[in-house]
Design a protein around this motif. Structure first.
Motif, PDB file in Angstrom:
ATOM      1  N   ILE A  61       1.041  -1.169   0.347  1.00 43.38           N
ATOM      2  CA  ILE A  61       0.097  -0.156   0.059  1.00 43.38           C
ATOM      3  C   ILE A  61       0.539   0.998   0.151  1.00 43.38           C
ATOM      4  O   ILE A  61       1.611   1.424   0.757  1.00 43.38           O
ATOM      5  CB  ILE A  61      -0.888   0.274   1.749  1.00 43.38           C
ATOM      6  N   ALA A 116      -6.282   9.128   3.260  1.00 45.41           N
ATOM      7  CA  ALA A 116      -7.166   7.342   2.828  1.00 45.41           C
ATOM      8  C   ALA A 116      -6.036   6.377   3.016  1.00 45.41           C
ATOM      9  O   ALA A 116      -6.672   5.116   3.941  1.00 45.41           O
ATOM     10  CB  ALA A 116      -7.160   7.177   1.997  1.00 45.41           C
ATOM     11  N   LEU A 117      -4.394   6.488   2.871  1.00 48.65           N
ATOM     12  CA  LEU A 117      -3.476   5.680   3.000  1.00 48.65           C
ATOM     13  C   LEU A 117      -3.157   5.307   4.790  1.00 48.65           C
ATOM     14  O   LEU A 117      -3.646   3.846   5.154  1.00 48.65           O
ATOM     15  CB  LEU A 117      -2.656   6.284   2.476  1.00 48.65           C
ATOM     16  N   GLN A 127      -5.558   6.057   6.761  1.00 45.34           N
ATOM     17  CA  GLN A 127      -6.701   5.473   7.968  1.00 45.34           C
ATOM     18  C   GLN A 127      -6.493   3.910   7.349  1.00 45.34           C
ATOM     19  O   GLN A 127      -7.128   3.097   8.305  1.00 45.34           O
ATOM     20  CB  GLN A 127      -8.364   6.012   7.086  1.00 45.34           C
ATOM     21  N   ARG A 128      -6.624   3.222   6.178  1.00 48.47           N
ATOM     22  CA  ARG A 128      -6.290   1.838   5.749  1.00 48.47           C
ATOM     23  C   ARG A 128      -5.209   1.183   6.365  1.00 48.47           C
ATOM     24  O   ARG A 128      -5.638   0.077   7.528  1.00 48.47           O
ATOM     25  CB  ARG A 128      -6.406   1.452   4.211  1.00 48.47           C
ATOM     26  N   ASP A 182      -5.719  -1.175   9.412  1.00 52.57           N
ATOM     27  CA  ASP A 182      -5.114  -2.802   9.123  1.00 52.57           C
ATOM     28  C   ASP A 182      -4.735  -3.011  10.413  1.00 52.57           C
ATOM     29  O   ASP A 182      -4.052  -4.544  11.163  1.00 52.57           O
ATOM     30  CB  ASP A 182      -4.661  -3.080   8.067  1.00 52.57           C
ATOM     31  N   GLN A 206      -3.507  -7.662   6.409  1.00 48.42           N
ATOM     32  CA  GLN A 206      -4.131  -7.155   4.318  1.00 48.42           C
ATOM     33  C   GLN A 206      -3.274  -6.369   3.937  1.00 48.42           C
ATOM     34  O   GLN A 206      -2.618  -6.654   2.493  1.00 48.42           O
ATOM     35  CB  GLN A 206      -5.806  -6.309   4.348  1.00 48.42           C
ATOM     36  N   TYR A 207      -2.316  -5.696   4.191  1.00 52.34           N
ATOM     37  CA  TYR A 207      -1.206  -5.094   3.614  1.00 52.34           C
ATOM     38  C   TYR A 207       0.099  -5.652   3.864  1.00 52.34           C
ATOM     39  O   TYR A 207       0.556  -4.954   5.743  1.00 52.34           O
ATOM     40  CB  TYR A 207      -1.618  -3.795   3.402  1.00 52.34           C
TER      41      TYR A 207
END
Length: 484
Positions: free
Chosen positions: A57, A91-92, A94-95, A99, A106-107
């Motif tokens: 990511i 956005a990165l 937050q993900r 995670d 996931q990443y």
């Protein structure tokens, strides 16, 4: 290492959707440890995880664009499949936060922005010395010593210099970009009128920079304005202003540049109410007042486009805009270190590293390291530099020492970002590089800075009052981070 959901929610409450805060730092969940990496049983160290798929990511950056366009060399070398997720930075963040808090992975490989990922979430990232110092992996070519030292510290460490959470991946840095053709055409008259050498560089003062811009406004019709700034109510405004702040001797916190280099959980008291910071704010307000009328709506892309379209004679922007300048205005744009203020010349560093989620286990953990090793290797950085898809500039000393890279510092250049090479050698010096505070709660502090500066630029408050208010606001943010 799993970050607790409770700590994540605390962090999310602290700052404007940033999911970043002091309560997250060091917080660990009670979930199970990631599965161990399978033992190496011999053979090609690069092929030991063949058949594994990993997810990377990343923010939308030039190096990632170049790698995404040419992943085949890595796949052929390792047998590992890489899926790349490109996102806007917020956005990165937050993900990644979600995670890490989930206990899953996931990443596997993470673009670890030092301020929005590394500082608040270092407890959730793997210490890369686990791989660097271990048998069964191909060596890190050139070792850690091959990375530019200030960049390694700023993008890869947090508080403990013996732990490396990320390897330097990109290195955008702010420099003076100017229309060489216009300076050549008008330089003699400008010098006679202004009474000083107008050659761009750190020998100039910010006041002289202002006078040069003002002279272009009054005397040159080829451009709309002498200077453009990236003064939108956005992170770009903080970045742009910080060059002036540091050059005037101002600092965000008591810890000064060391907080930018090593990071700190407790940065101390804000120094934005100092006389130096107020003088910097007053100058910046004056500068934006004579800049291109679009400046208060521009971020770095906006001012970069204005330069490429021939609207402005000069600007301060990230050095990696050189490739775009060369495409739009071939041979017409040159580069120099930023002017000096009462204290020094300062060049804002915006580089990031890539690391590995601590939740990653098994073959994916080892495969993630092979990708980090390859993606930051001298060979890959050289390929990125030459990539038609983007590429950025290297973070390794050995790449800058290559004859073809050094030759590209002069026109004609097949590696146009290297036209900034001599300038970057100065900009990355320990006494010049500008480092914003690497603290867990920086994202909310950043928002406060560009919000209040925007009010100042709109004429809603005076520079001194702006800095006084910011110092109080930032002290509150930091204190709340401790209480979360």
């Amino acid at each position: 290492m799993t970050l607790s959901r409770r700590s994540l929610l605390r962090a999310g409450a602290l700052g404007a959707g940033a999911l970043a805060g002091g309560g997250l730092l060091g917080a660990c969940g009670s979930g199970s440890q990631p599965a161990p990496v399978p033992e190496f049983t011999g053979g090609d160290e690069w092929r030991r995880f063949a058949g594994t798929t990993i997810n990377f990511i990343s923010e939308n950056t030039a190096p990632t664009a170049a790698i995404a366009a040419n992943l085949q060399p890595f796949t052929e070398l390792t047998g590992i499949n890489v899926r790349i997720v490109n996102l806007e930075l917020s956005a990165l963040v937050q993900r990644v936060a979600l995670d890490l808090a989930s206990g899953q992975s996931q990443y596997h490989v993470i673009y670890a922005d030092p301020y929005q990922v590394l500082a608040p979430y270092s407890a959730g990232l793997a210490d890369l010395r686990e791989f660097i110092d271990a048998d069964g992996y191909p060596p890190l070519e050139g070792g850690l010593e091959d990375f530019i030292p200030t960049q390694l510290a700023a993008t890869g460490t947090f508080e403990d210099p013996d732990k490396v959470f990320a390897l330097p991946y990109d290195c955008p840095t702010m420099i003076w970009q100017y229309r060489q053709d216009l300076f050549d055409a008008h330089g003699d008259r400008m010098r006679d009128d202004l009474g000083f050498d107008v050659t761009p560089g750190m020998e100039r003062t910010w006041e002289e920079f202002f006078q040069i811009a003002q002279w272009f406004n009054a005397h040159v019709d080829e451009v709309v304005a002498g200077v453009g700034t990236q003064s939108k109510q956005h992170d770009s405004l903080m970045c742009d202003f910080s060059n002036v702040l540091w050059s005037y001797g101002g600092e965000y916190f008591e810890g000064g540049s060391e907080i930018g280099l090593r990071g700190a959980t407790d940065p101390g008291r804000s120094l934005l109410a100092s006389d130096e910071a107020k003088e910097a704010a007053a100058f910046y307000q004056r500068l934006v007042g004579i800049a291109h009328p679009g400046s208060r709506s521009w971020d770095w892309d906006g001012v970069g486009n204005a330069m490429a379209q021939g609207q402005i004679a000069m600007c301060v922007n990230w050095h990696e805009f050189a490739s775009g300048n060369e495409e739009s205005l071939p041979g017409q744009v040159s580069y120099a270190p930023l002017p000096h203020g009462p204290a020094r010349s300062s060049a804002h560093f915006g580089g990031c590293g890539i690391g590995i989620s601590g939740n990653t286990g098994g073959a994916e953990r080892g495969a993630a390291w092979l990708f980090v090793n390859w993606a930051t290797s001298p060979q890959t950085q050289l390929a990125n530099l030459a990539s038609a898809a983007g590429g950025g500039t290297p973070t390794r000393t050995s790449v800058y020492e290559l004859p073809e890279v050094q030759a590209a510092e002069q026109r004609p250049s097949e590696l146009p970002n290297m036209l900034t090479g001599p300038t970057m050698e100065v900009a990355w010096r320990d006494d010049v590089i500008g480092l914003r505070p690497k603290i867990p709660m920086w994202n909310e502090c950043d928002t406060a800075v560009f919000t209040e500066l925007s009010k100042m630029l709109a004429g809603q408050q005076q520079p001194a009052a702006t800095m006084d208010g910011l110092a109080r606001r930032i002290d509150q943010i930091v204190a709340r981070g401790w209480q979360a």
